[in-house]
Each structure stands twice: as C-alpha cells, then as structure tokens.
Write an enzyme that holds these catalytic residues in place. Structure first.
Site, short mmCIF file in Angstrom:
data_model
loop_
_atom_site.label_atom_id
_atom_site.label_comp_id
_atom_site.label_asym_id
_atom_site.label_seq_id
_atom_site.Cartn_x
_atom_site.Cartn_y
_atom_site.Cartn_z
N GLU A 91 24.96 -38.18 61.94
CA GLU A 91 25.30 -38.66 60.60
C GLU A 91 26.79 -38.55 60.33
OE1 GLU A 91 26.41 -39.07 56.67
OE2 GLU A 91 26.50 -37.11 57.62
N ASP A 110 22.99 -33.26 63.01
CA ASP A 110 24.22 -33.01 63.75
C ASP A 110 25.16 -32.06 63.02
OD1 ASP A 110 24.45 -35.12 61.82
OD2 ASP A 110 26.39 -35.66 62.67
NI NI Z 1 26.14 -33.95 55.40
#
Ligand code: NI
Length: 393
Positions: A139, A81
């Site tokens: 994340e 991401d």
């Molecule tokens: Ni990172």
C-alpha cells in the site's frame, strides 16, 4: 470506555496483540511481504479456512469464507506492508529488520483481519453469502490494490461491496471516524527538469539561467491552487526537492525538481496536470529555457459510498456508541483502497488508535509511531458487524 464486544471478539484480544506484535517485529516492504504472507496463510489454514490463494500480486493473500447459502460477496481488505523507517520505539516487539518498520499500523490491520477470519469462519452457519478476505501488499508503494484487481480479486465470486479500516492516531482509541465521499486524496507526483544554457556568472546575457527560470516556475506554480482551482475544492501542490548549479560563479545549465500534487475531486485531479504544464511551458518559454515534465498519477481519491458509509456508521455506533462515531476530516494522504472503491461501492474508515495517557500520540510514519492495542478488538467488532449487516441487507 463502554464497549459492546462479542465474547468471541474479546476471547481473541490476546491473539490479536500477539499477531500484531509478531508482524511488527518482522516488518517487510511492499511486494517483499513473504514472511508476513506465509504467516497469514498459515494462520488462516490453522483456523480451518481452506479456500486460500497465495501469491496474488506477488505477496497478497486472499481467503474465502462461505456462509450457509450463496448471496452477496463482501470484501474486507487489510494492507500488510511496512515502511523504510528505522524504529525508535523501545518496546519488546521493536522491529528486528533494520531500517524497516510498521510505522503506519498495517501490522494491526493484518492482525485484525486474521481475527475477523477466525470469527466469521466459526460463525459461517449464521450468515448467507461470502466474505472475501484480502491481505494486500505494497500500500505504501508502489501499490498492491491495482495488480490484485488485475489478477481478478474482485471476481469469482464477484464482489458487491468492499470495506477497510485504518488505525488512526489523529483519533483517540474508542472513536471511529468516517465520512461519505472523499476521505483520502488523489495523490500524484511529478519531476520537472528546466534546461537553460550554462555560462560565466559574470556574463548572463550569453547564457540562459536555469536557476532564475526555475525560481519563476516555483512561484508561478503556487497560483495553480490559489488562482485556478475553485476555492470550494481542495488541492495541494508541494515542490519537495530542487537541485541545480555547481558553483557560485557559474550560471546553472539545469535545475531539477520533484513535487507532489493532491486533490479530492476527480475533476480537479484530471485538470491539475494540464494547469501545471501550461504554467511551466509559458514561464520557461518566456525565460528562453526548456523543460521536461513527467507527471505520474499514483492513487486516485478514496471515495466512500454514502449507503455503505451509513451501514458502517450504524455498525460502529453499536460497538462504541453513537457519540463516539464522528464525522472524520478527510486526509490529504493517499490510499490505494481507492482502486477497490472505484470498482465497487464501499467504505474506508478510521479506527481511533491514539492514547495520550499512554503516550501513544505520534503521527503515522513517525519513527516512534505506536498505537493502543485496545483498538484492535474494536476494529474487529466493527468489521464483523458491518460485514454481517451488508450481507443481510
Ligand atoms: Ni497506512
């Protein structure tokens, strides 16, 4: 730089750069990585890998590469991401999605894991066991690792160990940083409302001043880290926002604040919310104010297994030389690889990606963050080597 890179890794260097730049041009936020995931699945299929699961935790992709005969299963994870940052780099592969940017290097992680997939699929007759490739969403938040675990990513086949790396601009390209034990922090966040009773600025005795109470709370909270956490442990308590009051001559009815709390040891992480609430309760009560505290645990500390860390240390030494494998300083940043490493032993390590000679030194999350793509083949070689060593051990 004297690097020991296999021919098949070297041969994929251009492909890795292309993949990374493509991901960089089309960054997507957590759980919105539809284009990224589709491209990953397509590349895996094109590489000849047929056991591919898409839509795991919405936008995650999982692929299996089976060796000669059953054996251990090693999970290799890349987060995919991007961040809500407007890119300020002037490069041909600059973000095409306004306000979204791969400012943490997860584009490189995805590209490296694709290269690892291509290499291990081609070498599948050379190892026993299974390599499970996990392309993980979100994340940067709200977190994709935990939902992937809930959807069974650590089973079928059962995962014995997990590895992941992070490109790291605190280290120059050519170096690998790692350490056993905590490497990334336990990260929590809280929001606190302090309620008094508003009134006329000239008649404080008829009011309860939320600003005065909040000021005392902010000061007293600093004693959590300095007086309650052991000096041998690390912790951070930062109050990032504070808002209250409407006018210079009106006593504020309410003050709100938000903050982040970080630590490494699970014991300290467990104890911190209680320490914080005790101070908030005591100080507000003494000031006749009331409070509402919401405390959210975000990511636990990322704890590296000592044995797995040794395997990676040896693997890295074969690639960059022992003198370039350094004992990393743990980071107070958070990382949801932590959830995988709570369940299975493994290692999360840093891949040096800065290059001062090329002006590539901006920190992660900076709008002009960029990395030295020379790091990519190094990361791939270390992952391949470490995974093979773990399967063979
Ligand atoms: Ni990172």
């Amino acid at each position: 730089m004297a690097l020991a890179l296999d021919d098949d890794v070297k041969a994929l260097a251009d492909q890795m750069t292309q993949d990374r730049r493509d991901f960089h041009m089309y960054p997507e936020l957590g759980f919105e990585e539809t284009r990224t995931a589709a491209r990953i699945a397509k590349a895996l299929r094109a590489a000849g890998i047929d056991e591919i699961q898409t839509g795991v935790a919405k936008t995650g992709v999982v692929a299996l590469i089976r060796g000669r005969i059953p054996g251990k299963t090693i999970l290799l994870r890349a987060d995919i991401d991007a961040l809500p940052v407007a890119e300020r780099n002037d490069v041909p592969y600059r973000s095409r999605n306004p306000g979204v940017m791969h400012a943490c290097g997860h584009d490189a992680h995805a590209a490296m894991l694709l290269a690892v997939a291509r290499i291990l699929h081609a070498r599948r007759a050379d190892f026993d066991g299974v390599v499970k490739l996990v392309f993980q969403p979100a994340e940067e938040g709200p977190g994709g690792a935990l939902p992937m675990i809930h959807e069974g990513v650590l089973e079928n086949p059962h995962v014995d160990a997990a590895l992941a790396l992070h490109v790291w601009n605190l280290l120059p390209v050519g170096q690998i940083g790692l350490k056993a034990g905590p490497i990334m922090a336990n990260t929590d966040e809280f929001s606190l409302t302090i309620r008094g009773r508003g009134g006329h600025g000239a008649m404080p005795h008829l009011s309860v001043d939320a600003v005065t109470a909040a000021a005392q709370v902010v000061s007293a909270l600093q004693s959590v880290v300095s007086r309650q956490v052991s000096p041998m442990d690390s912790a951070v308590l930062t109050i990032g926002t504070i808002h209250g009051g409407e006018r210079h001559n009106v006593i504020a009815h309410e003050v709100t604040m938000t903050g982040t709390v970080r630590s490494f040891s699970p014991e300290v992480g467990m104890a911190l919310p209680g320490m914080i609430e005790r101070i908030v309760r005591g100080v507000t009560s003494a000031m006749s104010a009331e409070y509402e505290l919401e405390y959210h645990r975000v990511y636990p500390a990322t704890l590296n297994d000592p044995l797995a860390t040794e395997v990676v240390r040896h693997a890295a030494a074969k690639v960059v030389g022992l003198e370039n494998v350094i004992d990393a300083e743990a980071s107070m940043g958070g990382e949801d690889m932590a959830f995988f490493l709570q369940k299975v032993p493994g290692c999360f390590f840093f891949l040096g990606s800065a290059n001062p000679a090329k002006g590539l030194t901006n920190p992660h999350h900076h709008p002009a963050f960029d990395l030295d793509e020379e790091a990519l083949p190094i990361g791939v070689q270390v992952l391949v080597q470490a995974a093979m060593d773990m399967l063979a051990s």
